[in-house]
Structures are given as structure tokens and as C-alpha cells.
Design a protein around this motif. Structure first.
Motif, PDB file in Angstrom:
ATOM      1  N   UNK A   1     -39.991   7.249  -5.794  1.00 25.06           N
ATOM      2  CA  UNK A   1     -39.424   7.895  -6.985  1.00 25.06           C
ATOM      3  C   UNK A   1     -38.122   8.616  -6.663  1.00 25.06           C
TER       4      UNK A   1
ATOM      5  N   UNK B   1     -34.271   7.911  -8.235  1.00 32.17           N
ATOM      6  CA  UNK B   1     -33.645   8.916  -9.084  1.00 32.17           C
ATOM      7  C   UNK B   1     -34.562   9.439 -10.174  1.00 32.17           C
ATOM      8  N   UNK B   2     -35.867   9.290  -9.970  1.00 31.81           N
ATOM      9  CA  UNK B   2     -36.811   9.844 -10.946  1.00 31.81           C
ATOM     10  C   UNK B   2     -37.165  11.273 -10.568  1.00 31.81           C
ATOM     11  N   UNK B   3     -36.860  11.621  -9.334  1.00 34.19           N
ATOM     12  CA  UNK B   3     -37.306  12.895  -8.797  1.00 34.19           C
ATOM     13  C   UNK B   3     -36.246  13.291  -7.759  1.00 34.19           C
TER      14      UNK B   3
ATOM     15  N   UNK C   1     -29.775   5.229 -12.484  1.00 37.14           N
ATOM     16  CA  UNK C   1     -30.957   4.413 -12.793  1.00 37.14           C
ATOM     17  C   UNK C   1     -30.582   3.197 -13.642  1.00 37.14           C
ATOM     18  N   UNK C   2     -29.568   3.400 -14.484  1.00 44.39           N
ATOM     19  CA  UNK C   2     -29.190   2.318 -15.384  1.00 44.39           C
ATOM     20  C   UNK C   2     -28.578   1.137 -14.649  1.00 44.39           C
TER      21      UNK C   2
ATOM     22  N   UNK D   1     -43.406  -1.211 -11.937  1.00 38.59           N
ATOM     23  CA  UNK D   1     -44.573  -0.357 -11.698  1.00 38.59           C
ATOM     24  C   UNK D   1     -45.868  -1.144 -11.781  1.00 38.59           C
TER      25      UNK D   1
ATOM     26  N   UNK E   1     -48.272  -0.225 -13.754  1.00 40.59           N
ATOM     27  CA  UNK E   1     -48.352  -0.386 -15.209  1.00 40.59           C
ATOM     28  C   UNK E   1     -47.001  -0.952 -15.622  1.00 40.59           C
TER      29      UNK E   1
ATOM     30  N   UNK F   1     -45.284  -0.866 -18.252  1.00 41.97           N
ATOM     31  CA  UNK F   1     -44.363  -0.009 -18.986  1.00 41.97           C
ATOM     32  C   UNK F   1     -43.373  -0.757 -19.854  1.00 41.97           C
TER      33      UNK F   1
ATOM     34  N   UNK G   1     -42.237  -1.717 -23.805  1.00 39.76           N
ATOM     35  CA  UNK G   1     -42.332  -1.039 -25.097  1.00 39.76           C
ATOM     36  C   UNK G   1     -43.036  -1.960 -26.083  1.00 39.76           C
ATOM     37  N   UNK G   2     -44.214  -1.555 -26.541  1.00 45.14           N
ATOM     38  CA  UNK G   2     -45.067  -2.469 -27.311  1.00 45.14           C
ATOM     39  C   UNK G   2     -44.452  -2.928 -28.635  1.00 45.14           C
TER      40      UNK G   2
ATOM     41  N   UNK H   1     -31.775  -3.098 -21.764  1.00 43.54           N
ATOM     42  CA  UNK H   1     -31.026  -2.502 -20.651  1.00 43.54           C
ATOM     43  C   UNK H   1     -29.555  -2.906 -20.671  1.00 43.54           C
TER      44      UNK H   1
ATOM     45  N   UNK I   1     -36.670  -7.461 -16.575  1.00 46.22           N
ATOM     46  CA  UNK I   1     -35.933  -6.296 -17.078  1.00 46.22           C
ATOM     47  C   UNK I   1     -35.205  -5.593 -15.935  1.00 46.22           C
TER      48      UNK I   1
ATOM     49  N   UNK J   1     -30.565  -5.656 -15.156  1.00 48.21           N
ATOM     50  CA  UNK J   1     -29.622  -4.560 -14.913  1.00 48.21           C
ATOM     51  C   UNK J   1     -28.669  -4.898 -13.766  1.00 48.21           C
TER      52      UNK J   1
ATOM     53  N   UNK K   1     -44.802   7.677 -23.631  1.00 50.66           N
ATOM     54  CA  UNK K   1     -44.694   6.687 -22.561  1.00 50.66           C
ATOM     55  C   UNK K   1     -43.460   5.821 -22.738  1.00 50.66           C
ATOM     56  N   UNK K   2     -43.219   5.456 -23.984  1.00 48.88           N
ATOM     57  CA  UNK K   2     -42.069   4.597 -24.238  1.00 48.88           C
ATOM     58  C   UNK K   2     -40.768   5.344 -23.958  1.00 48.88           C
TER      59      UNK K   2
ATOM     60  N   UNK L   1     -40.316   5.499 -20.338  1.00 53.65           N
ATOM     61  CA  UNK L   1     -39.835   4.206 -19.840  1.00 53.65           C
ATOM     62  C   UNK L   1     -38.330   4.083 -20.032  1.00 53.65           C
TER      63      UNK L   1
ATOM     64  N   UNK M   1     -36.635   6.098 -17.488  1.00 48.63           N
ATOM     65  CA  UNK M   1     -36.685   5.487 -16.161  1.00 48.63           C
ATOM     66  C   UNK M   1     -35.669   4.358 -16.069  1.00 48.63           C
ATOM     67  N   UNK M   2     -35.611   3.577 -17.127  1.00 51.10           N
ATOM     68  CA  UNK M   2     -34.702   2.444 -17.115  1.00 51.10           C
ATOM     69  C   UNK M   2     -33.248   2.903 -17.050  1.00 51.10           C
ATOM     70  N   UNK M   3     -32.975   4.129 -17.448  1.00 51.04           N
ATOM     71  CA  UNK M   3     -31.624   4.632 -17.290  1.00 51.04           C
ATOM     72  C   UNK M   3     -30.970   5.172 -18.542  1.00 51.04           C
ATOM     73  N   UNK M   4     -31.747   5.311 -19.633  1.00 45.58           N
ATOM     74  CA  UNK M   4     -31.160   5.895 -20.835  1.00 45.58           C
ATOM     75  C   UNK M   4     -30.976   7.398 -20.650  1.00 45.58           C
TER      76      UNK M   4
ATOM     77  N   UNK N   1     -40.957  11.815 -15.991  1.00 42.59           N
ATOM     78  CA  UNK N   1     -41.048  10.359 -15.853  1.00 42.59           C
ATOM     79  C   UNK N   1     -42.135   9.954 -14.874  1.00 42.59           C
ATOM     80  N   UNK N   2     -42.168  10.670 -13.754  1.00 36.78           N
ATOM     81  CA  UNK N   2     -43.132  10.316 -12.716  1.00 36.78           C
ATOM     82  C   UNK N   2     -44.552  10.445 -13.251  1.00 36.78           C
TER      83      UNK N   2
ATOM     84  N   UNK O   1     -51.910   4.024 -15.443  1.00 33.23           N
ATOM     85  CA  UNK O   1     -51.862   2.976 -16.447  1.00 33.23           C
ATOM     86  C   UNK O   1     -52.619   3.451 -17.676  1.00 33.23           C
TER      87      UNK O   1
END
Ligand SMILES: Nc1ncnc2c1ncn2[C@@H]1O[C@H](COP(=O)(O)OP(=O)(O)OP(=O)(O)O)[C@@H](O)[C@H]1O
Ligand SMILES: [Mg+2]
Lengths: 233, 757
Positions: free
Chosen positions: A51, A55-57, A83-84, A91, A93, A95, A97-98, A109, A151, A155, B658-659, B662, B665-668, B749-750, B756
Motif C-alpha cells: 500500500x 501511494x495508498x498510505x 496513483x492515476x 486486489x 477483491x 473492486x 464498480x457494480x 481511468x 483496468x 493506465x 467502496x466504490x 476504488x 485508489x485508481x487515482x481520482x 482506502x486501505x 472482500x
């Protein structure tokens, strides 16, 4: 060229009065274009390390340089930019978007990445050319994971970060996903870092990093990484 | 154990619980408040009337009633009490104040209640019992001397008592006045002995009667007893009675209309929110089930949530209700200015308690309903996480434009369509907010335009002179008209069928009085027909060109009149020109003059004068009443908007957590994500505003229909109303949007992506 340079990184979580050292003075350098597997028991600090690279942490102390650039001091927006374009995440999961279709999940992206690739092409490459207009719930787990690989690759990042990418999949599907991951990484020349506690996956790595109790126990260079098919699952 | 879970769950869904409690409190509070308003009036007004022997019928004879007449009326079968009665407007000496000098022979009828000082004594030849309200405003107290002048005679004496009277509950000295002015106007009771001592005689043009007989019977028996037909006015036509009851009726309509919106929102919010909470609790429900808890036990546990919310909301709501009720009806409120009565204790209808209990039951049932659907089937099924409905492609996605939309737009569109109940609630909240704003500003616009029509366009004189019809001879009146270059009017009582109205004859040379239609459009008084007011037109079913017959009160004269046009009027009246009146041969006496002079010399034939300004001033307090109401409604609707939207915003945020993680995380960037959330809010607001405008106009129309018996209002909504209402609604939506979207800075995010689903 060194793509990742981690020096003296610690990550401390404060839980009440107690301090939990998830990472304890970790230093590590990784070469460009390699496949790296991070191995270790549960709670070792693998995800924390990954992470941080993504760049998540941010580390509590120490520096992390990606392509020579220190990301440990970036602000929220700069991290988002990193991150972009700099890293792709996969992951356990998926992740996705449903409420977006497969294609839309991948194409989103393109609105943020600096130098994105074609999402159509990428979906075809991961073998989902037929399923572009479906929603994630209409796909199997393996297919969903392939969407998230597509995905990440769209990027066009330098590094792919995978946290237990096969954790939720059965062996057969898992092998297929790994195969895809390996071939895509090779083809597009990506540095791939995979976190797992599956010893077998380590056999396909150029470098295996063993983590335990927040410390790096050993870094093994594997001169002859096996292709996915060659590994005994 | 489950109790601990209850507390923690409440902690976890703080925002939802708080907003649901607020919604319930608002719903219950508004419901109780508006019902307390009219009930309080009903009880206290009835008490005030009972305390002071408010008369049911008034028999009128301009020439006065004799002692014998009274005896005849008093002995009618079904008459409980009767009293000869006199009330004249007289000025205070050396002052502009006008008070109503009153004598009631039998003080048990149309009498008063002494609040301070000595009790009424019918033999007292000196003392005055004066309006407490007027006395207080003018620094008068018991023992002070007060002097009035009537027909050049001074009526003076020590104040014996400060009193209140049902007769003068709404103390208006002038028919065009809308609000009482307690500083300038009041009433003074004296004994018959006092009048006799002052002028050597008594003159009573009215007999007030207390009786529960129906009107027709009363008329019949009075005619039989008196041997002649007199005008009999029942209490429904007396301002104090009709206006006080009008307030109650208005209160009842408001109480039936407004709280419904709030209660509906409270219940819908409860259902949607509890549904969301039980979705996120689904696996916990399953866990409890698999641990061996019986369905009933689990249901009871969740029912406790509903009960907790509805009880907290109800307790708060009762406080809000009492506050709202008090706000509208207390002696210092605008209502307190309007109605001069002693008691203002708050009362609520008994059935409203039953309704509040029913609301609580419904809220708990709503909770159970939401949870029960999550518990269906076996424990294993219940353990499965909630599976959202599969996405279906929508018609819109087949269109070409869809392809070119940004992913954020697509995401938002699908989110709105997928969470129909949430979107519906959001829309409902925005529409309600907009509706209340449009309706409340609109009623203000409508009343203002009514006042404008009337006062700016209709009244063109500076001073009105009210003549003393008993003393003023035709020659005197002619002289006054010449002297002040005045226009004049004559007013008389008429009947169309059973209904009583006023007929006004105008001699207008200077156009000091003009007639208006909607939006101030002038109509000239024709010489071959009459103008009738909108209410008469409606009640009697008359159209332009129709003819109808009127009979003049106290005479046998009947006239055929032709409707030339329909005009607006404050009183219910038929208006005709002097030329037409002469053509028909109508007998009349001039009652009022209109002039541009401001200096009017005192004269025995002038009973009082009133400036246009004084009349305008009484409207100020009337608009105050409106403004208070509007401020309150604006406050309520803004609060409503914020609470509903915030609750739904939080829900939507939690569902998309969650969305959103996501995307991050993806960078938005946070800003980008905020914009997506605010965008959705914005679309809903635009839609809500567009729907809210016609809805508001609709509610306003309903309100006008309900007010139609009191005022001749024409729906008017100024562009400013649209602008302000829209701006406020957008403001609310934007503030909430920002409040919710700011939260995405804190998305971990983490943490969000660790496990899941
Ligand atoms: N948010 C947090 N707060 C407190 N402690 C945390 C937090 N996140 C992780 N930790 C702790 O940090 C340590 C490392 O966690 P990490 O998730 O990196 O482990 P991991 O190696 O990925 O384990 P696994 O294989 O189970 O995923 C653990 O001991 C964990 O308890
Ligand atoms: Mg992990």
C-alpha cells in the motif's frame, strides 16, 4: 535501473496506547521490469508495504522513491496523480464498480491517466472482448479479476501491484489469472509486485522478498524464474 | 447483550439516527403545533364568549327599541336572556382615539369581565368600565378620569374597572380595518343609569339575545313577538365571532395540510433508512439467526431501534409542538394582537394524542417491515450478504448520446435509477422544500397584491368622514360635500334571498374611490347596472349580465339589479352609482364622505374621521402576521430540506463507500469525486425545483380556495418568489452536497478495500 528505492521505512499504527509496528525500518531496492513476490505469514506487513508503494498510505518514517522520485512527502492530490499514472492495483477483491459495465469500469481511468492505452484493446488482450458490455455481476470471479487487470494496465503504469490476486479464486482460475498477469507484464514491460503467502507463486518471480514481523528477513534473487505452466500447483 | 449492540449500532449510525429523530420530531411537532393552534383558540375563544355573555342574535332597529319591545323579545319561548344594547363610536376628548361607548341594559348579555377594579353596578351614574388592553396601552388605570365627546356632550368619569368583552374580542371601529389598533381604539361600558343621567334619555338601536334557537325560528318568533320584521343578525356575521372562527378554520386547514407532508417524510425516511441499515446489518442478522436466536427475538431487537427513534422523536416533537403552538397563539403574538381575550392556555385535541401514538406504531412497523425482509429464509441464506438487484440495461443506454457521456455521469444516472426509493425520497424532500417556499412566499405575494389593489388603486382619498346619520340632515351633508369637495357613499343592509349583504351607493365626482378587478384593473361604476363583489357572485351564482332582486332591510322595498361587472371588495357588497340608484328610486342617506382635505373641523354631524394612512397602518400588523408565518415556514422548509437531504446523502455515501474508495485508489482526486457527488445532488435539485414549482402553485390554489370566504384573492406570484425559493432550495442542496462530499477526504482506502464484500 532501480525503479523502487525504499530506505528505513517504518509504519506504526497507534491502537489506543499501544503502538503496532506494521513495518519496522525496512529498506529495499527493486529493479525495473522484474517480477517480485513478497512472501510472509499473515500479519507480517506485506499489504502495508504494498500500500505504501501504491501511494495508498504514507510511511511514519523513512523515504520511498519511485523512479527516483520521493513519494513519501506528496500531498493528497499529488498522491492521487501518482496513483492515476504511476501504479496499477489488483486486489483480492476485484473492486469493480457494480453500476458500470466492464468497458466503463476500464475506460474510467482514461479520464485521469496521463498516457492511457486503449481500453477496448486491453479488454480483448485479457480475453474479455465478448463481455465488454456486461455488468460485473454477470461475470465469474476470474473474469472480474481480469477486468481489474485490464483496468490497471489501461493506465499504462510502470508498476503493477497485486495483493493476493488469486486469493479469492480456485487454483485453476488462479493459474489462468497469474498466467495472464505474467504475460501482460512481460509484453508491456511492467515491474510487477505480487503479495502472497502461496510459496508456489514465488517460483515464477525474479526476486522473492520474505517479510516477517514487519521486517525483511531475506531477499532471494531467482535466476531461473519458471513460467506459470512449469510450476506445480 | 443485544442491548449493548443496540447502543453501538446507534453510535455507528449516529447521523441516520439523529436525522430520523429530527424528522419524527418535526413531523410530530408540526402536527401537534398546528392542532394546538386552533384548539387553543377554540377553547379560549369559547370561554371568552361564555364569560361575557356573547349574544347569539342581534335585532336591529335604527329608530331604537322600547322597554316593551325588550319584554316581548325576552319572553319569546327559547330566548334565554335579552338586553337592549347601544354601541357608538366616539372620539376621546382632545384626541384622535376612537372608542366604542357601550351600554347593555342586562349585563349578562354582551357584557364584560372585570380583570381589575370594582364590579359592574347598573346604578352607577359616573363610572366607566374600560377596555383593559386600551387602558394599558394608554397608561390608564383604575381611578383615572377618562373623557369622551359625543354630539358635543362630554361623557366623562372615573375608570371603575379594566375589562375584557367577547363583543369586542376583535376590536375594530371601522369596517375596512383589518387589524385592531389597541393604542387608538378600545371600548367603554357605562350603565344605563349613567346615560340617563347624562342625556336624560336612553336610546337602544339593538336588542341582543342569547338563545340556542335556529335562525329561521328566531326570525319567525321575533317577528311574531314584535309584530314587525327587523333585521336580525346572527353571531356568524359579527366580526368578533366570524373572524375568530375563521382563524380556527384556517388553523384546521393548515393542520390538515402541512403536517401530512412532514409525517409522510418522517415515515418514508424511516422506511428507507431502516432498510439501508438492515441491509448493512444483514450478515449480523444472519449471524444472530445462526447462533440460535429466534426470529421473534431478533425482530424485537430491531423493533427497539424503531421504538427508540420514534419515542425520542415524539418527546422532542411534543416540545416542538408546544413551542410552535405557543409561537402562534400567545398574548404577545400577532394572534394576541388580533384577539383581545383573557385566557391563552394551550390546549390540544384529544384525538391528536391517538394520532401521535399511531405514528409511533407505524414507525415501529416500518422498521419491522424493513428488517423482516432481510431475515427471510434459512439462517444460511440470511448470512449471505445482501445481493443488490442485478443491473439491467436501461432504455437510455441504447441511445447514442449515452456513449459520449463521462463515466461519472453514467455512474450517477445508474445510481439514481438503481436506488429508486432513495432517489424518490431525495426528490420528495426537495419538492417539499420548494413547495413550502413557493406556497408561503406566494401567499405573501398574493396578499400584498390584494392590499396594493385595494389601497393603492382603490382608495384615492386622504380622509374619510363618517357621518352621524341621526343628526345629519340632507342640507348639512350637501354643505359638507361642497366644503370639502368630497365624494360620498351610502351604505345599507340588503338581502338576496336569505343572505345578508351590504349595498353601497356612490357619488363619485373626483374619483376618490375607485373599483378594481384583478391586478388593479379599474372598472368604472356604470349607470345602468351594479358591481358585485366576487364572493356574492360566487355565493349567489351570478354572472355579468344576470339580474337579481334585493330587498332593503327594515323596509318593504325591493329592487331588480343588473350585474354590470364583478369587482373586488373587502366587505361583501353590491356597489352602484348614484345615477343608477336615482333611476331605480332607491332611498338612501349619505353615510361617509371621501375628501383630499386632511384638516376636518369638528361638527355635531361628523361622528369620526379616518385618514388613509391610519388605515394603511392597520395593515402593517396584518402583514406582520404574514411575515411571522413565512419566516417560520421558510425556517421549517430549509430545516426539512437539510435533514432529508443530509440523511439521504449520508446513506448514498455509505452505500457507495467502496466504490468511492476504488475511485480514489485508481487515482481520482478528492475534488473530482466531490464533484461527482455534488453533480448528482444538483440534478436531483433541478428536477425537484422543476416539480416543486407547479406543486407549490397547486398548494397555493388550494389555500386560496379555502381562504376565499374571507378575502377576494387572486393568485399572484412574483418573479422574486421563484428566484428566492429556487436559490434557497439550491442553497440547501448545495450545502448538504458539500457537507457530504467533504467526507470523501476521510475515506480510508486501505481499510475500505481490505476485506472482500
Ligand atoms: N489500520 C490498522 N490499525 C492497526 N493495526 C493495523 C492496521 N492495519 C494493519 N495493522 C497491523 O499491521 C500489521 C501488518 O498488517 P498487514 O495488513 O500489512 O499484514 P499482511 O502481511 O498483509 O497480512 P495478511 O497476509 O493477513 O494480509 C498487522 O499486525 C496488523 O494487525
Ligand atoms: Mg495482506
Amino acid at each position: 535501473m532501480k525503479i523502487v528505492e525504499i530506505s528505513h521505512v517504518s509504519r506504526i499504527y497507534k491502537v489506543g496506547d499501544h503502538e503496532q509496528k506494521a513495518l519496522d525500518d525496512v529498506s529495499l531496492e527493486l529493479e525495473n521490469g522484474k517480477t517480485i513476490v513478497i512472501l510472509g505469514p499473515s500479519g507480517a506487513g506485506k499489504s502495508t508495504l504494498l500500500n505504501m508503494l501504491g501511494g495508498l498510505d504514507s510511511p511514519t518514517s523513512g523515504t520511498i522513491k519511485i523512479k527516483g522520485k520521493d513519494i513519501s512527502t506528496l500531498n493528497a492530490d499529488q498522491l492521487a496523480e501518482y496513483r492515476a499514472s504511476g501504479v496499477g492495483f489488483i486486489f483480492q477483491a476485484y473492486n469493480l464498480i457494480p453500476t458500470l459495465t466492464v468497458l466503463e469500469n476500464v475506460a474510467l481511468v482514461k479520464e485521469i491517466a496521463k498516457d492511457p492505452l486503449s481500453s477496448h484493446d486491453m479488454l480483448r488482450e485479457v480475453g474479455l472482448g465478448e463481455h465488454m458490455y456486461k455488468f460485473p455481476v454477470e461475470l465469474s470471479g476470474g473474469e472480474q479479476q481480469r477486468v481489474s487487470i485490464a483496468r490497471a494496465l489501461t493506465k499504462n503504469p510502470d508498476i503493477l501491484l497485486c495483493d493476493e490476486p488469486t486469493g479469492a479464486l480456485d487454483t485453476e482460475t488462479g493459474v489462468m489469472v497469474l498466467k495472464l498477469l505474467q504475460s501482460m507484464a512481460r509484453e508491456h514491460g511492467k515491474t510487477t509486485i505480487i503479495v502472497t503467502h502461496n510459496q508456489n507463486i514465488a517460483k515464477m518471480a525474479d526476486v522473492v522478498v520474505h517479510v516477517k514481523n514487519g521486517k525483511i528477513k531475506e531477499v532471494i534473487n531467482n535466476d531461473k524464474p519458471l513460467a506459470v505452466e512449469e510450476v506445480e500447483w | 447483550m443485544l442491548f449493548k449492540k443496540l447502543i453501538r449500532t446507534i453510535g455507528r449510525y449516529k447521523a441516520q439516527f439523529i436525522s430520523m429523530i429530527i424528522m419524527v420530531a418535526l413531523g410530530v411537532g408540526i402536527f401537534l403545533g398546528f392542532n394546538i393552534e386552533w384548539k387553543t383558540l377554540e377553547v379560549n375563544v369559547a370561554k371568552a364568549f361564555e364569560d361575557t355573555g356573547f349574544a347569539d342574535y342581534r335585532i336591529v332597529n335604527e329608530l331604537g327599541f322600547s322597554e316593551e319591545d325588550l319584554q316581548k323579545v325576552a319572553s319569546i319561548d327559547g330566548v334565554d336572556a335579552a338586553s337592549r344594547f347601544l354601541s357608538v363610536n366616539v372620539p376621546r376628548k382632545d384626541d384622535e382615539d376612537i372608542v366604542m361607548l357601550t351600554v347593555s341594559e342586562n349585563i349578562a348579555v354582551s357584557g364584560f369581565k372585570v380583570l381589575e377594579g370594582t364590579a359592574y353596578d347598573p346604578e352607577d351614574t359616573e363610572g366607566l368600565w374600560i377596555s383593559e388592553r386600551y387602558a394599558k396601552q394608554n397608561g390608564l388605570s383604575v381611578g383615572d378620569t377618562y373623557t369622551m365627546v359625543y354630539k358635543n356632550i362630554e361623557f366623562s368619569g372615573p375608570i371603575r374597572g379594566l375589562v375584557k368583552s367577547g363583543e369586542y374580542m376583535i376590536c375594530l371601529v371601522e369596517k375596512a380595518q383589518m387589524m385592531p389598533d389597541h393604542e387608538k381604539n378600545g371600548f367603554v361600558y357605562v350603565s344605563p343609569a349613567y346615560i340617563k343621567a347624562k342625556i336624560g334619555m336612553t336610546f337602544y338601536p339593538q336588542i341582543h339575545v342569547r338563545s340556542s334557537l335556529p335562525k329561521e325560528t328566531m326570525i319567525e318568533r321575533a317577528e311574531a313577538a314584535l309584530g314587525k320584521s327587523y333585521m336580525i343578525v346572527d353571531k356568524e356575521l359579527v366580526t368578533s365571532y366570524s373572524e375568530a372562527h375563521g382563524e380556527m378554520t384556517e388553523g384546521k386547514t393548515m393542520a390538515a395540510l402541512l403536517p401530512v407532508i412532514f409525517l409522510a417524510i418522517a415515515i418514508l425516511t424511516m422506511i428507507t433508512t431502516m432498510h439501508r441499515i438492515s441491509i448493512s446489518e444483514k450478515t449480523q442478522i444472519g449471524t444472530l439467526k445462526s447462533l440460535g436466536f429466534k426470529d421473534r427475538r431478533i425482530l424485537r431487537h430491531y423493533a427497539a431501534y424503531g421504538l427508540f427513534i420514534s419515542l425520542c422523536g415524539t418527546i422532542l416533537g411534543v416540545a416542538v409542538g408546544l413551542g410552535v403552538g405557543y409561537f402562534f397563539v400567545n398574548p404577545n403574538s400577532v394572534m394576541g394582537d388580533y384577539l383581545d381575550m383573557e385566557h391563552w392556555e394551550l390546549h390540544m385535541p384529544l384525538w391528536s394524542i391517538a394520532v401521535v401514538i399511531a405514528i409511533n406504531v407505524v414507525l415501529v412497523l416500518a422498521t419491522l417491515y424493513s428488517v423482516a425482509s432481510m431475515m427471510k429464509g434459512t439462517a444460511a441464506e440470511a448470512l449471505q450478504p445482501y445481493a443488490p438487484k442485478a443491473m439491467r440495461r436501461m432504455w437510455i443506454e441504447k441511445k447514442k448520446v449515452w456513449k459520449n457521456l463521462s463515466f461519472a455521469t453514467k455512474w450517477n444516472v445508474r445510481d439514481i435509477l438503481r436506488h429508486k426509493s432513495r432517489s424518490f425520497m431525495t426528490l420528495f424532500g426537495i419538492v417539499s422544500c420548494m413547495l413550502i417556499l413557493i406556497a408561503s412566499f406566494g401567499i405573501n405575494d398574493t396578499l400584498n397584491s390584494y392590499i396594493d389593489d385595494f389601497f393603492e388603486n382603490s382608495i384615492c382619498y386622504k380622509t374619510k368622514i363618517v357621518l352621524d346619520t341621526e343628526t345629519a340632515g340632507d342640507a348639512d351633508v350637501e354643505a359638507l360635500i361642497d366644503r370639502y369637495e368630497a365624494d360620498w357613499t351610502s351604505s345599507m343592509g340588503i338581502q338576496i334571498g336569505e343572505n345578508t349583504y351590504a349595498m353601497e351607493i356612490y357619488g363619485l365626482e373626483h374619483d376618490y374611490f375607485r373599483f378594481v378587478k384583478n391586478h388593479g384593473e379599474h372598472i368604472d361604476l356604470p349607470d345602468d347596472g351594479v358591481l358585485i363583489c366576487e364572493r356574492i357572485a360566487k355565493k349567489e351564482g351570478l354572472k355579468v349580465g344576470d339580474t337579481f332582486t334585493v330587498s332593503v332591510y327594515g323596509t318593504t322595498e325591493k329592487y331588480e339589479l343588473k350585474v354590470a361587472d364583478i369587482a373586488k371588495s373587502i366587505a361583501e357588497s353590491v356597489m352602484m352609482s348614484d345615477t343608477y340608484a336615482e333611476k331605480l328610486g332607491v332611498q338612501y342617506r349619505v353615510t361617509e364622505l371621501f375628501t383630499n382635505e386632511t384638516e376636518i373641523e369638528e361638527s355635531p354631524i361628523i361622528s369620526s374621521t379616518q385618514t388613509k394612512q391610519a388605515l394603511l397602518d392597520t395593515f402593517k400588523s396584518f402583514s406582520e402576521l404574514m411575515n411571522v408565518m413565512i419566516v417560520m415556514l421558510v425556517f421549517i422548509s430549509v430545516l426539512l430540506g437539510i435533514v432529508v437531504l443530509y440523511n439521504l446523502g449520508i446513506m448514498s455515501y455509505a452505500e457507495r463507500y467502496r466504490e468511492l474508495a476504488t475511485l480514489k485508489v485508481v487515482g481520482f482526486k478528492d475534488r473530482h469525486i466531490s464533484r461527482i457527488l455534488i453533480d448528482q445532488n444538483l440534478w436531483m435539485t433541478i428536477l425537484g425545483v422543476l416539480l416543486g414549482i407547479p406543486a407549490g402553485i397547486g398548494v397555493l390554489k388550494i389555500l386560496l380556495v379555502m381562504l376565499a370566504s374571507d378575502y377576494e384573492l387572486t393568485l399572484t406570484i412574483s418573479w422574486l418568489t421563484y428566484v428566492i425559493a429556487t436559490a434557497l432550495t439550491f442553497g440547501v442542496s448545495f450545502i448538504v452536497g458539500v457537507m457530504v462530499s467533504r467526507k470523501n477526504k476521510n475515506i480510508d482506502m486501505v481499510e475500505a478495500l481490505k476485506v472482500a464484500e
